[in-house]
Design a protein around this motif. Structure first.
Motif, PDB file in Angstrom:
ATOM      1  N   THR A   1     -32.994 -50.160  -4.338  1.00 15.76           N
ATOM      2  CA  THR A   1     -33.372 -51.230  -5.257  1.00 15.76           C
ATOM      3  C   THR A   1     -34.022 -52.366  -4.490  1.00 15.76           C
TER       4      THR A   1
ATOM      5  N   SER B   1     -36.041 -56.184  -4.387  1.00 14.94           N
ATOM      6  CA  SER B   1     -36.165 -57.471  -5.069  1.00 14.94           C
ATOM      7  C   SER B   1     -37.349 -58.209  -4.477  1.00 14.94           C
TER       8      SER B   1
ATOM      9  N   THR C   1     -35.435 -58.575  -9.591  1.00 17.33           N
ATOM     10  CA  THR C   1     -35.270 -57.174  -9.225  1.00 17.33           C
ATOM     11  C   THR C   1     -36.477 -56.406  -9.733  1.00 17.33           C
TER      12      THR C   1
ATOM     13  N   THR D   1     -38.166 -53.295 -11.315  1.00 17.89           N
ATOM     14  CA  THR D   1     -37.799 -52.173 -12.169  1.00 17.89           C
ATOM     15  C   THR D   1     -39.041 -51.359 -12.490  1.00 17.89           C
TER      16      THR D   1
ATOM     17  N   GLY E   1     -42.423 -57.184  -9.359  1.00 22.85           N
ATOM     18  CA  GLY E   1     -41.211 -57.792  -9.892  1.00 22.85           C
ATOM     19  C   GLY E   1     -41.626 -59.071 -10.591  1.00 22.85           C
TER      20      GLY E   1
END
Length: 193
Positions: free
Chosen positions: A69, A71, A86, A88, A98
Motif C-alpha cells: 500500500t 501513500s 492512500t 487506491t 493519490g
C-alpha cells in the motif's frame, strides 16, 4: 473642458488549462523498477509560478513488482506534512495517483516537496536527471539540483517520513497534481428546465 467619447477594449489572460503536471504522460525512466526492496519515501522539489491548489500526487510505477500500500504526501520545505492520501486503484504500471481529501493551497514562487511511500521499494529512477537543469511545464517547475538543496529526495524507514536525503540528482518520477482553481477539476453542470 474637453469631452471625448472613449471606448475601452480589455483582454483578460486566462491561466493554463489544468490539471497540470511537471512530467508528460509518457515517460521512460532510466530504471523502471529498481531492485532495492527497502521501504522508502521518494520525492521531488517543485515550485509553482502561480498560486493554486495541489489536489494530489502521482508517481510512475514501472512494474507489478512494486507492491504494498502506497501513500502520497505534500510537504513544506522545512518538512511539515501539508496533506497525505492512500493510493487506491493502482494499475500494473504507469502513472498512479493519490488524491487528497481536500485540495491544498500553494503559493506562487514557494518551494514544496511531493513524495510517495513505497513500502517494498522497486521504484522508478533516473540518475543525474536534475544535475544541470530543472524542468518547466506550464506553471510548474521542478528544481535543478542545488537550487534549494538537492533535488530527487528520499528517506528510508518503515513508515512515511519527510524525504530530505539526495543521491546523484536522481529523478524518482513523482509529480504534483496542480490546478489554478477548483473550476479546473469540476465538470460543468447542466441546468434542468
Amino acid at each position: 473642458a474637453l469631452a471625448a467619447d472613449l471606448s475601452w477594449n480589455f483582454t483578460t489572460a486566462t491561466g493554463p488549462a489544468c490539471p497540470c503536471f511537471v512530467f508528460p504522460s509518457v515517460v521512460t525512466p532510466g530504471i523502471a523498477s529498481d531492485p532495492d526492496t527497502n521501504a522508502v519515501e521518494l520525492g521531488m522539489k517543485f515550485r509553482p509560478a502561480v498560486s493554486g491548489l495541489i489536489t494530489g500526487v502521482r508517481f510512475w510505477k514501472g512494474s507489478s513488482t512494486m507492491t504494498g500500500t502506497k501513500s502520497v504526501s505534500l510537504w513544506s520545505t522545512p518538512g511539515a506534512r501539508l496533506a497525505t492520501a492512500t493510493v487506491t486503484g493502482e494499475t500494473a504500471s504507469g502513472w498512479q495517483t493519490g488524491t487528497f481529501s481536500s485540495p491544498v493551497a500553494v503559493t506562487a514562487n514557494t518551494v514544496y516537496v511531493v513524495s510517495y511511500f513505497a513500502p517494498q521499494g522497486r521504484y522508478a529512477a533516473t540518475s543525474a536527471f536534475f544535475t544541470t537543469t530543472g524542468v518547466t511545464n506550464g506553471p510548474l517547475y521542478a528544481l535543478r539540483d542545488g537550487e534549494s538543496g538537492g533535488n530527487g529526495v528520499y528517506a528510508y524507514g518503515a513508515t512515511s517520513s519527510f524525504p530530505s536525503q539526495t543521491f546523484g540528482a536522481s529523478n524518482y518520477w513523482v509529480d504534483p497534481v496542480f490546478v489554478t482553481s477548483l473550476v479546473d477539476t469540476t465538470p460543468p453542470t447542466v441546468a434542468s428546465v
